[in-house]
Design a protein around this motif. Sequence first.
Motif, PDB file in Angstrom:
ATOM      1  N   SER A   1       0.873  -1.168   0.000  1.00 23.15           N
ATOM      2  CA  SER A   1       0.000   0.000   0.000  1.00 23.15           C
ATOM      3  C   SER A   1       0.912   1.221   0.000  1.00 23.15           C
ATOM      4  CB  SER A   1      -0.906   0.005   1.239  1.00 23.15           C
ATOM      5  OG  SER A   1      -1.679   1.184   1.283  1.00 23.15           O
ATOM      6  N   MET A   2       0.887   1.964  -1.089  1.00 24.50           N
ATOM      7  CA  MET A   2       1.812   3.094  -1.246  1.00 24.50           C
ATOM      8  C   MET A   2       1.032   4.385  -1.486  1.00 24.50           C
ATOM      9  SD  MET A   2       4.641   1.174  -3.644  1.00 24.50           S
ATOM     10  CE  MET A   2       3.403   0.334  -4.641  1.00 24.50           C
ATOM     11  N   ILE A   3       1.468   5.432  -0.827  1.00 21.56           N
ATOM     12  CA  ILE A   3       0.849   6.751  -0.980  1.00 21.56           C
ATOM     13  C   ILE A   3       1.940   7.743  -1.366  1.00 21.56           C
ATOM     14  CG2 ILE A   3      -0.352   8.637   0.177  1.00 21.56           C
ATOM     15  CD1 ILE A   3      -1.622   6.559   2.031  1.00 21.56           C
ATOM     16  N   LEU A   4       1.695   8.504  -2.421  1.00 24.56           N
ATOM     17  CA  LEU A   4       2.595   9.578  -2.851  1.00 24.56           C
ATOM     18  C   LEU A   4       1.783  10.864  -2.872  1.00 24.56           C
ATOM     19  CD1 LEU A   4       5.303  10.601  -3.998  1.00 24.56           C
ATOM     20  CD2 LEU A   4       4.464   9.979  -6.283  1.00 24.56           C
ATOM     21  N   ALA A   5       2.194  11.851  -2.067  1.00 26.51           N
ATOM     22  CA  ALA A   5       1.419  13.090  -1.955  1.00 26.51           C
ATOM     23  C   ALA A   5       2.338  14.306  -2.010  1.00 26.51           C
ATOM     24  CB  ALA A   5       0.621  13.103  -0.654  1.00 26.51           C
ATOM     25  N   ASN A   6       1.832  15.352  -2.610  1.00 25.55           N
ATOM     26  CA  ASN A   6       2.506  16.659  -2.607  1.00 25.55           C
ATOM     27  C   ASN A   6       1.490  17.711  -2.194  1.00 25.55           C
ATOM     28  OD1 ASN A   6       5.381  16.458  -3.846  1.00 25.55           O
ATOM     29  ND2 ASN A   6       4.113  15.141  -5.158  1.00 25.55           N
ATOM     30  N   TYR A   7       1.941  18.628  -1.331  1.00 24.08           N
ATOM     31  CA  TYR A   7       0.998  19.652  -0.877  1.00 24.08           C
ATOM     32  C   TYR A   7       1.718  20.975  -0.649  1.00 24.08           C
ATOM     33  CZ  TYR A   7       2.561  18.234   3.867  1.00 24.08           C
ATOM     34  OH  TYR A   7       3.288  17.930   4.993  1.00 24.08           O
ATOM     35  N   HIS A   8       0.898  22.037  -0.534  1.00 17.72           N
ATOM     36  CA  HIS A   8       1.437  23.378  -0.288  1.00 17.72           C
ATOM     37  C   HIS A   8       0.515  24.119   0.673  1.00 17.72           C
ATOM     38  CE1 HIS A   8      -1.469  23.986  -3.590  1.00 17.72           C
ATOM     39  NE2 HIS A   8      -1.689  25.168  -2.999  1.00 17.72           N
ATOM     40  N   PHE A   9       1.014  25.205   1.211  1.00 18.19           N
ATOM     41  CA  PHE A   9       0.241  26.028   2.151  1.00 18.19           C
ATOM     42  C   PHE A   9      -0.334  27.224   1.416  1.00 18.19           C
ATOM     43  CE2 PHE A   9       3.272  23.698   4.629  1.00 18.19           C
ATOM     44  CZ  PHE A   9       2.582  23.337   5.772  1.00 18.19           C
ATOM     45  N   ASN A  10      -1.602  27.477   1.663  1.00 18.86           N
ATOM     46  CA  ASN A  10      -2.241  28.665   1.125  1.00 18.86           C
ATOM     47  C   ASN A  10      -1.965  29.855   2.037  1.00 18.86           C
ATOM     48  OD1 ASN A  10      -3.489  27.134  -1.029  1.00 18.86           O
ATOM     49  ND2 ASN A  10      -4.885  26.319   0.541  1.00 18.86           N
ATOM     50  N   GLU A  11      -2.385  31.050   1.622  1.00 16.79           N
ATOM     51  CA  GLU A  11      -2.102  32.263   2.400  1.00 16.79           C
ATOM     52  C   GLU A  11      -2.685  32.199   3.806  1.00 16.79           C
ATOM     53  OE1 GLU A  11      -3.173  35.867   0.503  1.00 16.79           O
ATOM     54  OE2 GLU A  11      -1.916  35.512  -1.275  1.00 16.79           O
ATOM     55  N   ASP A  12      -3.839  31.545   3.950  1.00 18.71           N
ATOM     56  CA  ASP A  12      -4.472  31.438   5.270  1.00 18.71           C
ATOM     57  C   ASP A  12      -3.968  30.219   6.048  1.00 18.71           C
ATOM     58  OD1 ASP A  12      -5.581  29.428   3.767  1.00 18.71           O
ATOM     59  OD2 ASP A  12      -7.669  29.953   4.171  1.00 18.71           O
TER      60      ASP A  12
ATOM     61  N   GLY B   1      -3.456  19.901  -1.753  1.00 18.32           N
ATOM     62  CA  GLY B   1      -2.500  18.999  -2.382  1.00 18.32           C
ATOM     63  C   GLY B   1      -3.158  17.936  -3.224  1.00 18.32           C
ATOM     64  N   LYS B   2      -2.322  17.074  -3.770  1.00 18.39           N
ATOM     65  CA  LYS B   2      -2.771  15.941  -4.572  1.00 18.39           C
ATOM     66  C   LYS B   2      -2.127  14.670  -4.031  1.00 18.39           C
ATOM     67  CE  LYS B   2      -3.369  18.573  -8.876  1.00 18.39           C
ATOM     68  NZ  LYS B   2      -2.975  18.671 -10.315  1.00 18.39           N
ATOM     69  N   ALA B   3      -2.861  13.561  -4.129  1.00 19.94           N
ATOM     70  CA  ALA B   3      -2.348  12.279  -3.629  1.00 19.94           C
ATOM     71  C   ALA B   3      -2.644  11.175  -4.637  1.00 19.94           C
ATOM     72  CB  ALA B   3      -2.973  11.947  -2.282  1.00 19.94           C
ATOM     73  N   ARG B   4      -1.770  10.179  -4.613  1.00 18.58           N
ATOM     74  CA  ARG B   4      -1.943   8.997  -5.465  1.00 18.58           C
ATOM     75  C   ARG B   4      -1.696   7.765  -4.602  1.00 18.58           C
ATOM     76  NH1 ARG B   4       1.549   6.151  -9.321  1.00 18.58           N
ATOM     77  NH2 ARG B   4       0.328   5.466 -11.127  1.00 18.58           N
ATOM     78  N   GLU B   5      -2.626   6.824  -4.638  1.00 21.16           N
ATOM     79  CA  GLU B   5      -2.511   5.595  -3.853  1.00 21.16           C
ATOM     80  C   GLU B   5      -2.362   4.397  -4.794  1.00 21.16           C
ATOM     81  OE1 GLU B   5      -5.838   5.176  -1.268  1.00 21.16           O
ATOM     82  OE2 GLU B   5      -5.441   7.021  -0.152  1.00 21.16           O
ATOM     83  N   VAL B   6      -1.494   3.465  -4.406  1.00 18.43           N
ATOM     84  CA  VAL B   6      -1.285   2.240  -5.164  1.00 18.43           C
ATOM     85  C   VAL B   6      -1.479   1.059  -4.218  1.00 18.43           C
ATOM     86  CG1 VAL B   6       0.319   0.899  -6.585  1.00 18.43           C
ATOM     87  CG2 VAL B   6       0.394   3.411  -6.645  1.00 18.43           C
ATOM     88  N   LYS B   7      -2.294   0.076  -4.624  1.00 23.54           N
ATOM     89  CA  LYS B   7      -2.554  -1.105  -3.798  1.00 23.54           C
ATOM     90  C   LYS B   7      -2.331  -2.359  -4.638  1.00 23.54           C
ATOM     91  CE  LYS B   7      -6.142   1.344  -1.162  1.00 23.54           C
ATOM     92  NZ  LYS B   7      -5.474   1.410   0.142  1.00 23.54           N
ATOM     93  N   THR B   8      -1.587  -3.327  -4.058  1.00 22.05           N
ATOM     94  CA  THR B   8      -1.314  -4.560  -4.786  1.00 22.05           C
ATOM     95  C   THR B   8      -1.774  -5.776  -3.973  1.00 22.05           C
ATOM     96  OG1 THR B   8       0.900  -4.994  -3.856  1.00 22.05           O
ATOM     97  CG2 THR B   8       0.759  -3.460  -5.714  1.00 22.05           C
TER      98      THR B   8
END
Length: 667
Positions: free
Chosen positions: A464-475, A480-487
């Motif tokens: 079970s793998m999760i790859l995510a990237n995120y950022h902070f908004n002004e407030d 962010g966006k995430a991608r999950e892989v399950k085998t």
Amino acid sequence: MKKIAIITILLISYLSHSQNFKFGKVSKEELQQEEHPTNSDANAAFLFKKQYINFPFNENDGFTQDIKVHERVKIYNKEGFEWATKKIQLYDENSSKRQKVVNLKAYTYTLVNGKVKKTKLKSESVFEKKTNQYWRTKTFTMPGLLEGCIIEYEYIIKSPFLSIDDLVLQEEIPINKLEFDVITPEYFNYNKLVNPKSSFIPKITEKTQNRNEIITTSSRSGFYVPKTKTSTSKFTFLENVVSIYMDNLPALIKEPFTVNLNSYKTKIAFEYAYYQGPDRAIKNYATSWNKVAENIYKNDDFGGELKKDKYFKEVIDNLIIETKSDSEKLNLIFHYVQNNIKWNDFVGVLSSKGLKSAFLDKVGNVADVNLMLVAMLRYAGLNANPVLVSTKANGAPLFPTQSGFNYVICAVEDTDNVTLLDASNPNTKPNIIPEFVINWKGRLIRENGSSTWIDLNPKNVSKSMILANYHFNEDLSISGKAREVKTNYEALSFRDDNLSSQSIIQKLENKQLDLTISNLEVKNTKSKSKPILNSYEFNIENGPEVIADKLYLSPLLFFNQKENPFIQDTRLYPVDFVFPRSNKITVGFELPEGYIAEFVPEKAMVSFNDGEASFSYLIKQTANKFQLIATLDINKTLILPKDYENFKSFYQLVIDKYNEKIVLKKQ
């Protein structure tokens, strides 16, 4: 404290001996009890649990078996209502091999205006359902349930069989008083074995007693005027009496990652070993697993069906006409059965209707489905054989017996490997069989009748793998966006859940109150040879925790596990992860503008028991950008109770690192 404990024990002992357990004699004191004296968490408890097994004799049928059951259950709250439904499993092959329930009576007792009110179970609330061609279930649910009520029922199972079912001495609720008696004629001799996984050893007493039976015979005499003469004779023999009388038996406590709690119940198994008649000659009935497998294979509804191939020859010939390898044949035939023959949810090791009928009707029990798969693979030239299995619900039998198996799968052997197949589930694939089937070992039966045990435990890692990237908004909210892989088994579980997109979103959003999921995309739900791929966007409204002028950020956000499931100080049963697994979380993020890192968690690499489990936590900073990779690998699926304390500490370290925070301050 010692005095209080002694007083409590004495009180329980007094109550259990002063109570009247004659059927119908329920007291106000029992109804007024608000919680169990020694287990305040119990939703219900057996006030009395009695089973009396004996073998009556009649001149037509000889010895038959009576199983007399009397149970009285206290229900403390609504969660305990589940104990008000009773299911009785009855063997039902034909008119001469059939068990039946007689003399059923049942009442619910409540306290109304200080008086005991009883409500009778009506016949229209008793149901019978055929489970498969050999078993049926008699079910009743008690009427008039209220918190604090008591239910009581008794019945007799009339059985033509000499085999004795396991005596179950422990349940998931406490048993205040237990009385079990097994009385067998001296001619029938049984081996006895206590479940070696039991948490306590029952107190068993044995004795013999005399028994007399009167036999009536009739004879006719006279030629012209026949007369019937009746005579009686008495024969005396010994009975063997096995008794288990115990008080205050503890509940079987459910623990996290205990796959089948029934395997750990305290129980006694009886194996019919031999018959020794009045002439002292002995006939053995004890058997071996090899003999059990051989007898099953010889059955026309098992081995006999595997010899038939005319009904499917044309279909399989057309299916594999252009194949070049055995692996291609295996996959084509497996997918054909999986997609065309539906499992009707009935288990069993014998074909219920004949494989040809199942083929034409496109439906059958699990034996119909997987024996057909074996037959087709053999026809295609593969070394395919059936594997007899006892599912987790069926438990692990303590003695060799045909009822020890209740399921069948397929195995294909080549020089180096054994590939396990179960076509009854549309979401499985080679070597990924349903979890409820993974119960230690199965018995593989080859075409020549020989058999051997094979390991059912998965070897391949499920990821079970999760790859995510995120950022902070002004407030300071987070997007962010995430991608999950399950085998493998992670993918099978996802496919079996068969959740709608909305349900998947809801499941994710339940992890955090201010979390919103959007633009969900799910791929490969039908392509079982490929991993499950999920992608989505997320927004966390509140972002990091703000204290004074500093920010406290859990960098793994909602992707990580928050709490340790292993909270008990000690453990009675092994931790069972079922399959090897690897959980990997990779996140990348950029610090909010105007902030720098004041504290960054240290990297960590830790191993449990020389690699039975391992965890790594790697964090890398490049300017104001971070990448964090957390990987938890469970390589050994069974953690024994003796290793539990160390494993609990290992897992707590994992949880602590998962939730460790980065501290940010303004530049």
